[in-house]
Design a protein around this motif. Sequence first.
Motif, PDB file in Angstrom:
ATOM      1  N   ASP A  70       0.839  -1.199   0.000  1.00 49.58           N
ATOM      2  CA  ASP A  70       0.000   0.000   0.000  1.00 49.58           C
ATOM      3  C   ASP A  70       0.875   1.250   0.000  1.00 49.58           C
ATOM      4  O   ASP A  70       2.103   1.176  -0.113  1.00 49.58           O
ATOM      5  CB  ASP A  70      -0.984  -0.022   1.173  1.00 49.58           C
ATOM      6  CG  ASP A  70      -0.352   0.445   2.481  1.00 49.58           C
ATOM      7  OD1 ASP A  70       0.888   0.383   2.613  1.00 49.58           O
ATOM      8  OD2 ASP A  70      -1.096   0.875   3.386  1.00 49.58           O
ATOM      9  N   ARG A  71       0.286   2.415   0.131  1.00 46.79           N
ATOM     10  CA  ARG A  71       1.006   3.679   0.027  1.00 46.79           C
ATOM     11  C   ARG A  71       2.032   3.848   1.144  1.00 46.79           C
ATOM     12  O   ARG A  71       2.971   4.635   1.017  1.00 46.79           O
ATOM     13  CB  ARG A  71       0.020   4.853   0.015  1.00 46.79           C
ATOM     14  CG  ARG A  71      -0.714   5.060   1.316  1.00 46.79           C
ATOM     15  CD  ARG A  71      -1.860   6.071   1.186  1.00 46.79           C
ATOM     16  NE  ARG A  71      -1.357   7.381   0.823  1.00 46.79           N
ATOM     17  CZ  ARG A  71      -1.814   8.108  -0.186  1.00 46.79           C
ATOM     18  NH1 ARG A  71      -2.795   7.633  -0.933  1.00 46.79           N
ATOM     19  NH2 ARG A  71      -1.326   9.297  -0.449  1.00 46.79           N
ATOM     20  N   THR A 250      -1.969   3.601  -4.228  1.00 47.11           N
ATOM     21  CA  THR A 250      -2.465   4.815  -3.579  1.00 47.11           C
ATOM     22  C   THR A 250      -3.291   4.449  -2.348  1.00 47.11           C
ATOM     23  O   THR A 250      -3.569   5.296  -1.498  1.00 47.11           O
ATOM     24  CB  THR A 250      -3.348   5.625  -4.545  1.00 47.11           C
ATOM     25  OG1 THR A 250      -4.479   4.828  -4.929  1.00 47.11           O
ATOM     26  CG2 THR A 250      -2.572   6.011  -5.804  1.00 47.11           C
ATOM     27  N   ASP A 252      -4.608   3.147   1.198  1.00 43.00           N
ATOM     28  CA  ASP A 252      -4.137   3.106   2.579  1.00 43.00           C
ATOM     29  C   ASP A 252      -4.842   1.933   3.248  1.00 43.00           C
ATOM     30  O   ASP A 252      -6.043   1.989   3.512  1.00 43.00           O
ATOM     31  CB  ASP A 252      -4.471   4.420   3.287  1.00 43.00           C
ATOM     32  CG  ASP A 252      -3.926   4.485   4.706  1.00 43.00           C
ATOM     33  OD1 ASP A 252      -3.738   3.419   5.322  1.00 43.00           O
ATOM     34  OD2 ASP A 252      -3.696   5.601   5.201  1.00 43.00           O
ATOM     35  N   GLU A 274      -8.753  10.819  -3.676  1.00 37.25           N
ATOM     36  CA  GLU A 274      -8.081  12.115  -3.587  1.00 37.25           C
ATOM     37  C   GLU A 274      -8.559  12.978  -4.758  1.00 37.25           C
ATOM     38  O   GLU A 274      -8.256  12.655  -5.919  1.00 37.25           O
ATOM     39  CB  GLU A 274      -6.572  11.949  -3.683  1.00 37.25           C
ATOM     40  CG  GLU A 274      -5.910  11.370  -2.450  1.00 37.25           C
ATOM     41  CD  GLU A 274      -4.408  11.235  -2.624  1.00 37.25           C
ATOM     42  OE1 GLU A 274      -3.683  11.492  -1.653  1.00 37.25           O
ATOM     43  OE2 GLU A 274      -3.964  10.876  -3.727  1.00 37.25           O
ATOM     44  N   SER A 277      -5.941  14.169  -7.564  1.00 40.58           N
ATOM     45  CA  SER A 277      -5.158  13.243  -8.387  1.00 40.58           C
ATOM     46  C   SER A 277      -5.947  12.057  -8.919  1.00 40.58           C
ATOM     47  O   SER A 277      -5.511  11.397  -9.859  1.00 40.58           O
ATOM     48  CB  SER A 277      -3.975  12.711  -7.573  1.00 40.58           C
ATOM     49  OG  SER A 277      -4.430  11.874  -6.525  1.00 40.58           O
ATOM     50  N   GLY A 279      -6.354   9.435  -7.107  1.00 44.41           N
ATOM     51  CA  GLY A 279      -5.852   8.271  -6.386  1.00 44.41           C
ATOM     52  C   GLY A 279      -6.894   7.720  -5.433  1.00 44.41           C
ATOM     53  O   GLY A 279      -7.505   8.466  -4.665  1.00 44.41           O
ATOM     54  N   LEU A 281      -8.080   6.020  -2.215  1.00 44.68           N
ATOM     55  CA  LEU A 281      -7.580   5.836  -0.853  1.00 44.68           C
ATOM     56  C   LEU A 281      -8.153   4.588  -0.207  1.00 44.68           C
ATOM     57  O   LEU A 281      -7.493   3.935   0.600  1.00 44.68           O
ATOM     58  CB  LEU A 281      -7.923   7.059  -0.003  1.00 44.68           C
ATOM     59  CG  LEU A 281      -7.353   8.390  -0.489  1.00 44.68           C
ATOM     60  CD1 LEU A 281      -7.989   9.554   0.261  1.00 44.68           C
ATOM     61  CD2 LEU A 281      -5.840   8.407  -0.330  1.00 44.68           C
ATOM     62  N   ARG A 484       0.149   3.512  -7.742  1.00 45.36           N
ATOM     63  CA  ARG A 484       0.869   4.791  -7.762  1.00 45.36           C
ATOM     64  C   ARG A 484       2.249   4.653  -8.405  1.00 45.36           C
ATOM     65  O   ARG A 484       2.680   5.533  -9.132  1.00 45.36           O
ATOM     66  CB  ARG A 484       1.007   5.332  -6.340  1.00 45.36           C
ATOM     67  CG  ARG A 484       1.678   6.688  -6.259  1.00 45.36           C
ATOM     68  CD  ARG A 484       1.489   7.344  -4.907  1.00 45.36           C
ATOM     69  NE  ARG A 484       2.078   6.571  -3.830  1.00 45.36           N
ATOM     70  CZ  ARG A 484       2.161   7.008  -2.567  1.00 45.36           C
ATOM     71  NH1 ARG A 484       1.669   8.198  -2.259  1.00 45.36           N
ATOM     72  NH2 ARG A 484       2.697   6.253  -1.636  1.00 45.36           N
ATOM     73  N   HIS A 485       2.940   3.539  -8.140  1.00 45.69           N
ATOM     74  CA  HIS A 485       4.253   3.295  -8.729  1.00 45.69           C
ATOM     75  C   HIS A 485       4.381   1.829  -9.117  1.00 45.69           C
ATOM     76  O   HIS A 485       3.869   0.946  -8.436  1.00 45.69           O
ATOM     77  CB  HIS A 485       5.400   3.630  -7.754  1.00 45.69           C
ATOM     78  CG  HIS A 485       5.533   5.083  -7.446  1.00 45.69           C
ATOM     79  ND1 HIS A 485       5.042   5.650  -6.296  1.00 45.69           N
ATOM     80  CD2 HIS A 485       6.111   6.097  -8.136  1.00 45.69           C
ATOM     81  CE1 HIS A 485       5.305   6.943  -6.282  1.00 45.69           C
ATOM     82  NE2 HIS A 485       5.950   7.243  -7.388  1.00 45.69           N
ATOM     83  N   PRO A 499      -1.147  10.962 -12.508  1.00 47.90           N
ATOM     84  CA  PRO A 499      -2.580  11.282 -12.562  1.00 47.90           C
ATOM     85  C   PRO A 499      -2.991  11.628 -13.989  1.00 47.90           C
ATOM     86  O   PRO A 499      -2.298  12.379 -14.683  1.00 47.90           O
ATOM     87  CB  PRO A 499      -2.706  12.495 -11.636  1.00 47.90           C
ATOM     88  CG  PRO A 499      -1.541  12.376 -10.699  1.00 47.90           C
ATOM     89  CD  PRO A 499      -0.429  11.770 -11.506  1.00 47.90           C
TER      90      PRO A 499
END
Length: 656
Positions: A70-71, A250, A252, A274, A277, A279, A281, A484-485, A499
């Motif tokens: 996770d983030r 992204t 959590d 979010e 962006s 993303g 959550l 995210r990555h 994004p």
Amino acid sequence: MTEFRAPAQELARFRLRVVVAMLFVCVCLGLLGARFYYLQVVRHDYYLTRAEDNRIALLPKVPNRGSIVDRNGAVLARNYATYTLEITPSQVGDVQATLDELATLVAIEPRDRRRFMKLLEESRNFESVPVRSRLSDEEIARVVSQRYRFPGVEVKARLLRDYPQGTVGAHVVGYIGRINQRDVERIEEAGDTANYRGSQHIGKAGLEQFYESELHGITGVEQVEVNAGGRAVRALSRTPPIPGNDLELTLDIELQRVAENAFGARRGALVAIEPASGGVLALVSTPSFDPNLFVDGISTQDWKALNESPDHPLLNRAIYSAYPPGSTFKPFMALAGLETGKRTASQAIADFGYFTLGNHRFMDDKVGGHGMVDLHKSIVVSCNTYYYQLAHDLGIDNIARFMGPFGFGSRSGIDLPGEASGVLPSPEWKRQRFRRAEQQQWFAGETISVGIGQGYNAYTPLQLANALAALVNDGKLYRPHIVRHVVDSRTGQRRAVEPEPLREIPLKPANIKAVRDGMVGVNSSGTGRRAFQGAAYTSGGKTGTAQVFSLRGQRYVEGRVSERLRDHSWFIAYAPAEAPRIALAVLVENGGFGAQSAAPIARQVMDYYLLHQRAGAPAEEDVEADELEGGEHAEAAAALGRAAVPPRPAASEGLR
């Protein structure tokens, strides 16, 4: 009688025969030479390969699958080492007899035998085939101590997939499973057959499926020399496999856990985004399931329990199930009225408790109405009459045209498989949806019901959350994404998933402010005030109650209705109100009033995200309907002129 022969003639005949014989020999030698040239030169590579195939075997080396975190780096999917009992068929005389003898040392269930025989058919004779995985230390010791009795049997270390969070986030992460025939066909169509040689598992759902190409890696190969019996003699060369890439999300997972716990045993979904962006959550669908059940082949008992459950735990309600949005649709209707010039923020209507269209009255929930109602008050008290009239003034074409850019009725493009498009109703949609001409006609009463989020409206929780994110982000709509990555397994280089703005909806700042102020009023003094009482931050929200079935003019009394026929509970919210960092949509199936069931869940999620507090949301309270929901009580939704229009299909899970 004496025969005389001429010596010259005999010599000529002899020479002719010699010449013919020599020519014949030369032709034969020429044919042999040509054939030799063809085999040794022209077809050299082909026969060399055939010869090498008889001597050399290529053994695939399966790559390690990438992990998912996770983030904050919490592990959601990983590999762990385990010991497996395996048999190499070429080194075993009687496979069945060997299995029977091994069963005296370790437990081999019928399902293990079935899986082994299936894998045996698909494997090559010199490849080892697993019989049992996850051997205990005691079982390993028993097999190793008796190994001299079982040539071709060995204990190997293998990597298996593990989901340490269990049921938390299962619909997002997904799971892997054994490759079946359908998977084989898809792999062949994609031209990846070589990369899956030796692989037994593939992503079946969630991120495991969507990012399969990143997570799987590149299969390596080892050249081994084999004898006539197919037994490996020695290794010749080795190309190591390349492990799959890792995914950083992204998401959590602790926020996800808080949200899932807030639902308890109730069915529903939540999506938190979010706004700046796109993303994601948190993305919740309850009830959930344990993805670890699928890794080594799910048992019949477990599959039956999941597949036949009336709660459908395998269904991702957040992205697949579409529901009428109820009064959560009203802020977008209010914005449509402002943007089209049909309303101004200060313009008020007189609400006498009903709206008349033709000879039919569409009733508000509050007897006598709410008096004079402007846009701000219409959102705060959720006045149905205001939106009945607004929908009539806008018309269905303008409503559909305005709502489309927010993503209503279309897939968002989130990086998860199985997203539904929902239904943004319009006359054109209805003509395509129904076959009979009398069903294709659009009725004026249907426009009225659409205006309060009922009728044919059907959207996923993801669509509502993303539309709200666009509203509070000044009209900027992003494609929602969970990854995210992507982290390269060899270099450790992190490739960002940037994004992706889908569009910028041209909205006037004053109109956005008017709607957002109304939503802030919902949580401070309106239908959401009880859930957000005492919050250490300012937030905006909107409650919603979506009708599951038509009451046909009867009064809705929750206690008298079957649990699965009760209204759905909605709540959308964002915070902090001044500079939103989170926008979410909560749905509780058959939860009743939005302020009663869905709003407290939203409060818990926002408390944790903004304040890192797990507690603080008030418990559900038994309060009067007029206090809770204002104009969105189900009685009003039941009075939508159903006699004048064809009934809409039941708004249940799976409606697209």
